[in-house]
Write an enzyme that holds these catalytic residues in place. Structure first.
Site, PDB file in Angstrom:
ATOM      1  N   HIS A 366      28.479  44.286  31.041  1.00 49.08           N
ATOM      2  CA  HIS A 366      28.063  45.463  32.096  1.00 49.08           C
ATOM      3  C   HIS A 366      26.759  45.273  32.623  1.00 49.08           C
ATOM      4  O   HIS A 366      26.402  45.304  34.042  1.00 49.08           O
ATOM      5  CB  HIS A 366      28.427  46.681  31.702  1.00 49.08           C
ATOM      6  CG  HIS A 366      29.608  46.971  31.231  1.00 49.08           C
ATOM      7  ND1 HIS A 366      30.036  47.914  30.437  1.00 49.08           N
ATOM      8  CD2 HIS A 366      30.931  46.181  31.367  1.00 49.08           C
ATOM      9  CE1 HIS A 366      31.261  47.740  29.946  1.00 49.08           C
ATOM     10  NE2 HIS A 366      31.677  46.679  30.643  1.00 49.08           N
ATOM     11  N   CYS A 679      37.472  34.091  46.493  1.00 48.00           N
ATOM     12  CA  CYS A 679      36.504  34.700  45.919  1.00 48.00           C
ATOM     13  C   CYS A 679      36.103  34.691  44.587  1.00 48.00           C
ATOM     14  O   CYS A 679      35.086  35.504  44.337  1.00 48.00           O
ATOM     15  CB  CYS A 679      37.013  36.354  46.088  1.00 48.00           C
ATOM     16  SG  CYS A 679      38.217  36.978  45.266  1.00 48.00           S
TER      17      CYS A 679
END
Ligand code: PEP
Ligand code: MG
Length: 748
Positions: A366, A679
């Site tokens: 994260h 993407c």
């Protein structure tokens, strides 16, 4: 309180004398000489020598009692060389009655050590960081007993602290203070970019100055009081988190067990009885835990040793009164240095940071996601950086090669300046073309969009020249919290994103969790293969509550404006049908409640599993658009884990096998009039982007910082010519087209 035994009182005597030596006004070399004399006379060995690290690879004999004095500052060995080098390399004691026969022994003639048979070498280390080696030798062939070893371990620990405090710095010998040496640390790249700044320690280390005490009773009660305070604190933490999920509670219980561990306490009491102060005793146990950490590979054990490390830090802070706030103020151009950091803490620092260096971390963690979103260069796996760095130290972070230069030499600094200047020049070039459309030389228009995941990303929409947001990863708002976000919170955030986009398209991706992205407040599912497991739309399918809440939040946030949404990890038509139906239902609900719904809703699927490419034409017609999630698609195409460095780099996106597969998708989209974009990370790599555009993928979504370099290449290229190179390479039977494309780019 147990009575100190003989060895404890002997070592106390030794420590007492050591303290007197420390207190005397003396130069670094003089101190070292006195200490070797003191040790050899107290322990009763003919030789005592201290070897200290000269640089990260070399040990130097810095003082001796008993060996030839001419050898001091002359005898050097590399880590791993001879017995002294082995002690350093393994960070372990060597104790032998017959040194010359010991494996790895190397004779150093200038020292005259051949006369001594027995050898005891101990690492001088602090918190797992090696600083030198302490050696005693004697003529009589005998092994040293455990009491002697223990006494010398205590001494080695004090020496480590003294070295840390610069007690042995000496001009004559050229010995520098430990934290003045320049060091190069090799890590891995998690976010690119070269940057220069000054160290800001997320958790500044505690400095222990009061090492020795001759009042063990007082020290033991100080320790007991501090441990009690620590236990209360852990209990409070547990109380506060009662509601949390089982796994977290278990972690805290294990933590609590350590805080109450009798073994830990007992060892520290023994250390105090040997003459250490309470904080030095904590420090000694923490150092041996760190040393063990280096040798343990079992993840459970590693976690427990980390717990112990963390508890020791807290205990040291209580004992020394040094809080997290040490009074130091953040330097200019701060580069954050930490063992690890959570996403929320990183967001708190925000863009004030110039760079980040972590000892742990992973490409998919994260913290990495946040650092990427903020475009802050990040190097992970930088071993020992928290032990080496001091607040304010100059540091150069090379986020291209994963290198960290701590306290760099002049020559490194100036070479790095050139690197930063080159990057800045390139940025200037990109900024000049920011508002130009990405039209190729053969008049093909490529749409360059950006990927985002935070509100903080939105300003890049303008600064990068992106035409919209092609992928808004919504999981970050879920990942950075300790509990499920509320619908109203999500809705407000999505609205702010759309407002900030000012009419440019934002493609929101529904929650993509599972695999490496685990929510702490969701039940943890044990899966043998998480990347192939219960993730993304599969979770939405089985537990639609969160998906429904998210769809509703998006519909509300749009306030009637057009809305684009795509669903991740669709592997077959039925999953898309389900998601689309959920959207229909959500819209109906909103209408019934009297809310406005968007004028137009575009619903797309991410093509991330090869299976979807082979779905029927009907499917290709049903979706409003498809977006290739190249990161996942590539990992499944080559069966190579995207997070595993060992295999990740083996397979090139520009292998013709993969390009042909993408070409098949392009052709199918053209046949069915399906809008297509790409993407994954490859869209932001100039060579890859050029090939993707050449085979017909004309919408590319990438990190904002990649838009400039990609546009720069596209403007100078002819897609028709590139396509011809790809076709020829296929006919020639090549594996990858990379070399040929790079040659083309160089020629143009
Ligand atoms: C992808 O897989 O390419 C993608 C864009 O999604 P993520 O990287 O978030 O899995
Ligand atoms: Mg993906």
């Amino acid at each position: 309180m147990p009575m100190p035994n003989k060895i404890e009182s002997d070592s106390r005597k030794l420590l007492g004398r050591l303290r007197d030596t420390m207190a005397e006004e003396a130069k670094g070399q003089e101190r070292l000489d006195k200490i070797t004399l003191l040790i050899s006379s107290t322990i009763g060995t003919e030789v005592c020598s201290i070897y200290l690290l000269r640089d990260s690879e070399t040990l130097e004999l810095c003082a001796t009692q008993g060996l030839e004095l001419d050898a001091v500052h002359q005898t050097r060995m590399r880590i791993g060389e001879g017995l002294v080098g082995s002690v350093a390399k393994k960070n372990k004691v060597i104790n032998t009655a017959d040194a010359p026969s010991y494996p790895g022994f190397r004779y150093m003639p200038e020292t005259g050590e051949e006369r001594f048979s027995s050898f005891l070498g101990l690492p001088i280390q602090r918190l797992g960081e090696l600083l030198g080696v302490l050696v005693v030798q004697s003529k009589t062939a005998r092994e040293f007993n455990t009491d002697e070893i223990y006494a010398l371990e205590v001494v080695a620990m004090v020496l480590a602290e003294m070295a840390e405090l610069g007690a042995f710095v000496s001009e004559e010998s050229g010995l520098k203070a430990l934290h003045q040496q320049s060091i190069l640390i090799r890590g891995s790249v998690a976010q690119e970019g070269a940057t220069k700044g000054n160290v800001w320690l997320h958790e500044p280390r505690v400095v222990v100055t009061n090492l020795v005490s001759d009042d063990p009773e007082a020290e033991i009660s100080r320790l007991e009081e501090a441990v009690q305070e620590l236990r209360n604190h852990v209990d409070q933490m547990l109380e506060k988190n009662r509601q949390m999920d089982k796994e977290q509670a278990e972690i805290l219980e294990a933590y609590k067990m350590f805080a109450n561990s009798r073994g830990w306490m007992k060892r520290m009491v023994t250390d105090i009885n040997s003459g250490l102060s309470a904080e030095a005793a904590v420090d000694k146990e923490q150092s041996s835990a760190r040393a063990r950490l280096g040798q343990v590979t079992d993840p459970y054990m590693r976690d427990r040793l980390h717990d112990l490390d963390d508890l020791s830090n807290r205990l040291l802070r209580i004992l020394t009164g040094q809080g997290k706030e040490t009074g130091a103020s953040m330097p200019q151009n701060p580069i954050l240095v930490a063992s690890n950091i959570g996403p929320a803490e990183l967001l708190d620092y925000g863009r004030t940071l110039k760079g980040i260096v972590l000892e742990e971390g992973s490409v998919g963690s994260h913290a990495t996601i946040v650092a990427r979103a903020l475009a802050i260069p990040l190097v992970i796996h930088a071993q020992n950086i928290t032990a080496e760095a001091l607040n304010g130290d100059e540091v150069l972070v090379d986020g291209e090669q994963g290198l960290v230069h701590l306290r760099p030499d002049e020559s490194v600094s100036s070479a790095f300046k050139d690197k930063i200047a080159m990057e800045a020049k390139a940025q200037e070039r990109y900024s000049a073309i920011r508002h130009l459309p990405a039209n190729t030389r053969d008049n093909s228009k490529v749409n360059l969009l950006m990927n985002a995941g935070l509100m903080a990303d939105l300003p890049s929409l303008d600064s990068s020249g992106a035409e919209g947001v092609g992928l808004f990863r919504t999981e970050l708002q879920f990942l950075i919290r300790n509990q499920m976000p509320k619908r109203s919170e999500l809705s407000a955030m999505y609205k702010r994103v759309m407002d900030a986009a000012g009419g440019k398209t934002v493609v929101f991706r529904s929650l993509d969790i599972g695999s490496d992205k685990v929510l702490s407040y969701m039940p943890n599912v044990e899966e043998p293969n998480p990347a192939l497991g219960w993730r993304a739309i599969r979770v939405g399918f089985d537990k639609p509550g969160i998906l429904r809440m998210q769809l509703q939040a998006l519909l509300r946030a749009a306030e009637g404006r057009p809305l684009s949404i795509m669903f991740p990890f669709i592997a077959q038509t039925s999953e898309f049908d389900f998601a689309k139906l959920e959207m229909e239902k959500a819209k109906e609900r909103e209408l019934k409640l009297g809310h406005k719904v968007p004028k137009k809703i575009s619903i797309g699927a991410m093509l991330e599993t090869p299976s979807l490419a082979f779905e029927s034409d009907n499917f290709f017609q049903e979706v409003d658009f498809l977006s290739i999630g190249g990161n996942d698609l590539k990992q499944f195409f080559f069966a190579a884990d995207r997070e595993n460095e060992l295999v990740r780099k083996r397979y090139d996106t520009l292998n013709l096998s993969f390009l042909d597969f993408l070409q098949m998708i392009v052709d199918k989209c053209e046949k069915n009039n399906t809008k297509l974009s790409f993407c994954g990370e490859d869209a932001g790599r100039p060579v890859e982007a050029l090939c993707l555009a050449a085979i017909g993928i004309k919408t590319l979504s990438m990190r904002p910082a990649s838009i400039g370099p990609v546009k720069n290449i596209l403007l100078k290229s002819d897609l028709g010519a590139v396509k011809k190179i790809i076709d020829k390479a296929r006919i020639d039977g090549e594996t990858s087209v990379r070399k040929k494309i790079i040659q083309y780019m160089a020629a143009n």
